[in-house]
Design a protein around this motif. Structure first.
Motif, PDB file in Angstrom:
ATOM      1  N   GLU A  26       0.811  -1.277  -0.118  1.00 39.86           N
ATOM      2  CA  GLU A  26       0.082   0.068  -0.031  1.00 39.86           C
ATOM      3  C   GLU A  26       0.829   1.359   0.027  1.00 39.86           C
ATOM      4  OE1 GLU A  26      -2.950   2.953   0.147  1.00 39.86           O
ATOM      5  OE2 GLU A  26      -2.858   1.072  -0.670  1.00 39.86           O
ATOM      6  N   ASP A 280      -0.788   6.323  -3.058  1.00 41.87           N
ATOM      7  CA  ASP A 280      -1.390   4.909  -2.748  1.00 41.87           C
ATOM      8  C   ASP A 280      -3.021   5.260  -2.535  1.00 41.87           C
ATOM      9  OD1 ASP A 280      -2.029   6.447  -0.368  1.00 41.87           O
ATOM     10  OD2 ASP A 280      -0.071   5.927   0.631  1.00 41.87           O
ATOM     11  N   GLN A 281      -3.586   4.603  -1.831  1.00 45.75           N
ATOM     12  CA  GLN A 281      -5.130   4.526  -1.807  1.00 45.75           C
ATOM     13  C   GLN A 281      -5.789   5.854  -1.237  1.00 45.75           C
ATOM     14  OE1 GLN A 281      -6.750   1.141   0.198  1.00 45.75           O
ATOM     15  NE2 GLN A 281      -5.949  -0.178  -1.530  1.00 45.75           N
TER      16      GLN A 281
END
Length: 382
Positions: A26, A280-281
């Motif tokens: 992640e 990343d997210q």
């Protein structure tokens, strides 16, 4: 819980499956792919003052923790500046280098450093590492051990383990449910909103077009242009071609393209500037910028406004544009604290540094209060 520690001189000694099983994929900068690219491209070597010396924690021969770490023989590429500490050692006839450094090379982005398996007792692993690092530093003849850019709560845990805490300022953008860029601008005072709109208008009036490319959309020609600009930026600032070779970026493009976001500015059909971001997210990380020609306000558009628009479009709540740059404040980037932790083996120097850090922390707290007053957002009934 018994925790056994070892120190490996190449991340390949552990392997991608074992490393990423603990560090995850992640957060881009602790991914095996990122750290391996640094090593295989020659960006981090003992000869360059970045000797890989990664921590691996095991229980019953099973890997339960990893932490990227290096034996450093200088303080370049860290962004938590301890040159004055090294000078003080030298003035007293002592050597500050080598030192142990748990950090992401050339990357002042806050995130995990000690990564622990979900099945393991994180506190026990941290306690084992915190106990081992001072003894290991002494055994190596290192002056100190440092953990840079941890999250606040993790830094506090390191402090409780006896590692002094240091703070510093950065400037980050957060989505306050703006919806889109106009919603973001609506949060500004009228005068600041007009200023930002003028900057974006001037960029367009100069005939500049901007394009955001993600992952495999980035062509080989665009990568070559990016690296040329990257080298130009370092040549202007530091008189060298940068810390990272072209092979490093080529390897990232091949192994973790989903984390890469490139902004290319063109004049006509000619590219003139570029910024490379990671994502990343939840977060966009601004990392590298360069240009072959100067245009008014183009840096702000390429590195900040395009990134904010991307975050709003993609649902990313946080934009970390990189270290330094007080000019970011008036463009909606909030002053925040970053955290690092430090152990010095010499008791006298450790006490002196502790006093320095206490004073520095007070000055930085005052600076953040003053800097926050410079934010462009509306107040009261504006």
């Amino acid at each position: 819980m018994m925790v056994d520690l070892e120190f490996i001189s190449a991340i390949a000694d552990l392997g991608i499956e074992n490393w990423n099983a603990i560090a995850g994929v992640e957060y881009p900068f602790t991914r095996y792919e990122f750290l391996s690219a640094l090593e295989t491209s020659g960006a981090v070597t003992a000869e360059k003052g970045w000797q890989p010396h990664h921590v691996v924690a095991r229980r019953d021969d099973r890997v339960i923790g990893v932490m990227p770490m290096y034996i450093k023989t200088h303080s370049y590429g860290e962004y938590v500046f301890d040159w004055s500490w090294a000078d003080a050692y030298q003035r007293h006839g002592r050597s500050y280098y080598p030192k142990l450094l748990a950090a992401i090379p050339f990357t002042p982005a806050t995130g995990p450093r000690l990564c622990v398996s979900d099945e393991a007792d994180r506190d026990a692993v941290m306690a084992a590492v915190a106990t081992a690092l001072p003894a290991h530093a002494r055994a190596l003849g290192a002056s100190s051990a440092h953990i840079l850019f941890s999250k606040p709560e993790v830094s506090t845990a390191w402090q409780e383990q006896g590692f002094m805490q240091r703070v510093g300022p950065q400037y980050h953008w957060y989505d306050r449910d703006y919806g889109d860029f106009e919603g973001f601008l609506a949060s500004f005072s009228s005068r600041k909103r007009k200023t930002l709109r003028k900057e974006r208008r001037v960029v367009a009036e100069q005939g500049l077009d901007l394009q955001i490319l993600v992952g495999d959309e980035i062509s080989a020609a665009q990568w070559r242009f990016f690296f040329h600009c990257y080298q130009l930026t370092y040549a202007k600032r530091s008189g060298h071609g940068g810390y990272l070779p072209e092979a490093f970026f080529a390897q990232l493009a091949a192994t973790m393209s989903e984390n890469l976001v490139m902004v290319v500015a063109s004049h006509g059909n000619e590219p003139v500037a570029v910024a490379l971001n990671f994502r990343d997210q939840h977060t966009l990380y601004g990392r590298y910028w360069g240009c072959v020609r100067e245009y008014e306000f183009l840096h702000f558009e390429t590195c900040y406004y395009q990134g904010i628009e991307y975050c709003l479009r993609e649902g990313l709540r946080h934009f970390d544009p990189g270290a330094q740059g007080e000019h970011k404040i008036q463009r909606g980037f909030t002053p925040i604290l970053t955290y690092s932790n430090h152990f010095l083996a010499d008791a006298d120097f450790s006490e002196a540094v502790a006093r320095f850090l206490d004073d520095e922390k007070q000055h930085i707290a005052q600076y953040l209060r003053e800097a926050s007053a410079m934010l462009p957002f509306r107040r009261g009934d504006e």
